[in-house]
Scaffold this active site. Structure first.
Site, PDB file in Angstrom:
ATOM      1  N   SER A  46      36.890  26.789  38.158  1.00  0.00           N
ATOM      2  CA  SER A  46      35.782  26.528  39.085  1.00  0.00           C
ATOM      3  C   SER A  46      34.626  27.499  38.926  1.00  0.00           C
ATOM      4  CB  SER A  46      36.283  26.572  40.540  1.00  0.00           C
ATOM      5  OG  SER A  46      36.845  27.840  40.841  1.00  0.00           O
ATOM      6  N   ASP A 331      32.084  30.766  49.805  1.00  0.00           N
ATOM      7  CA  ASP A 331      33.218  30.425  50.666  1.00  0.00           C
ATOM      8  C   ASP A 331      34.196  31.592  50.596  1.00  0.00           C
ATOM      9  OD1 ASP A 331      34.538  30.113  48.218  1.00  0.00           O
ATOM     10  OD2 ASP A 331      34.467  27.924  48.260  1.00  0.00           O
ATOM     11  N   HIS A 334      34.813  31.684  46.317  1.00  0.00           N
ATOM     12  CA  HIS A 334      33.804  31.580  45.260  1.00  0.00           C
ATOM     13  C   HIS A 334      32.504  32.317  45.580  1.00  0.00           C
ATOM     14  CE1 HIS A 334      36.388  27.935  44.910  1.00  0.00           C
ATOM     15  NE2 HIS A 334      36.350  28.274  43.635  1.00  0.00           N
TER      16      HIS A 334
END
Length: 357
Positions: A46, A331, A334
């Site tokens: 990610s 978040d 991340h």
């Protein structure tokens, strides 16, 4: 030093001022063209997935608000951040695109094929099992898509030019976090098979094998991103009931990165590849310890929701902080676009020093 290493280093060095907002993009583009850096090819999780998971059957997606609220036109793309990723900033600096497209994008253009795409998949890892747990793309599948990419590139540019593009491309490999946080510490399979140290060695060996495969497919320039300071992630601090970074997890990150570097040294010698290493651990930790240095304010929690536990689906539709550019984390896992911009700048600086030193 080999000429191609100097070429890459000079082109990348030119990106640094841009990331601080001080250089004309067109000027950097001309410089990159002069030094023959052809494109950016991205593999990983990610941290570098611009939306490949949108096109596969997995719950690990970020294609909904508030993800992407600060992206162009305020739209979610599948990036697990409020805006762009570090690889987007690097590609912009080289003059090719402001946002790298996912290879699985349904409307991939010839220009995307020519200047680089991302094969990365959120929730993936060096361990094949890590990707399988979330039904995302393991690195073996990402490399399979890279083979498909090469065929499409030959159709567009011809065999000889396609070979030159791959030879002069900059490949980026960024993963490892999920192997620990989503796999080893949550699932019972690997802890029964390996001690933590043995598992780190296993992952480093997997990475080494993947680098050999990349080399066999024509990649000669590779940038490997180390695991960040896992103990500084808001979700880790919440689960461990700590206000400060958790030493146990930071020590794990540091130890694993050392093992990666041993394997990378071997690959440089045995394969003759030009390999740079990006110390994401040090960059994140420095931002946590010295936020004012980067114009940051909030280091302990994310911008989405409470900032302590939310990521992915649990961030969906949540309220956010007023100014994400002052936060390290978007978040609970991340980084924000601003932090990715900082990582990109530090990455380019490290590469300049490593490849020209």
């Amino acid at each position: 030093m080999a000429r191609r290493a100097v070429v890459l280093a000079l082109a990348l060095a030119a990106v640094m001022p841009l990331l601080s907002g001080g250089v004309d993009t067109q000027q950097v583009k001309l410089l990159a063209a002069k030094f023959n850096v052809t494109c950016v090819l991205v593999f990983g999780d990610s941290s570098v997935d611009p939306g490949n998971n949108n096109y596969i059957a997995t719950p690990m997606k970020g294609n909904f608000l508030p993800y992407g609220k600060d992206f162009f036109r305020g739209r979610p793309t599948g990036r697990f951040s409020n805006g762009r990723l570090a690889t987007d900033f690097i590609a912009e600096g080289l003059g090719y695109t402001k946002a790298i497209r996912p290879f699985l994008h349904r409307r991939l253009r010839p220009v995307d094929i020519l200047h680089g795409v991302s094969f990365a998949s959120a929730a993936s890892g060096y361990d094949e099992l890590t990707a399988n747990l979330s039904n995302v793309l393991p690195l073996s599948k990402q490399l399979e898509y890279f083979r498909e990419y090469k065929m499409r590139l030959r159709q567009i540019a011809g065999a000889r030019k396609a070979e030159n593009i791959i030879k002069n491309a900059v490949a980026v490999l960024s993963m490892g976090t999920n192997d620990f946080l989503q796999n080893y510490y949550l699932e019972p399979i690997r802890p029964k098979q390996y001690t933590l140290e043995e598992y780190q060695n296993y992952l480093a060996s997997c990475m080494s094998d993947d680098v050999k495969t990349m080399h066999s497919l024509g990649i000669t320039r590779l940038v490997v991103v180390g695991v960040p300071a896992l103990g500084c992630m808001p979700i880790v601090k919440t689960l461990m009931n700590q206000d400060t970074c958790v030493d146990k997890y930071n020590n794990l990150s540091s130890s694993f990165n050392s093992k990666l570097n041993v394997k990378l040294d071997i690959a440089r010698k045995e394969l003759g590849m030009k390999i740079g290493y990006v110390d994401a651990y040090r960059t994140v930790q420095d931002a946590v310890n010295n936020p004012e240095k980067y114009g940051l304010i909030e280091t302990s929690k994310g911008c989405c929701g409470t900032g302590t536990v939310e990521y992915g689906d649990t961030c969906k539709g949540m309220s956010t902080c007023a100014d994400a550019s002052k936060y390290i984390f978007w978040d609970a896992v991340h980084p924000t676009e601003r932090m990715y911009e900082i990582i990109a700048g530090q990455a380019v600086d490290c590469l300049r020093k490593q490849l020209m030193g």
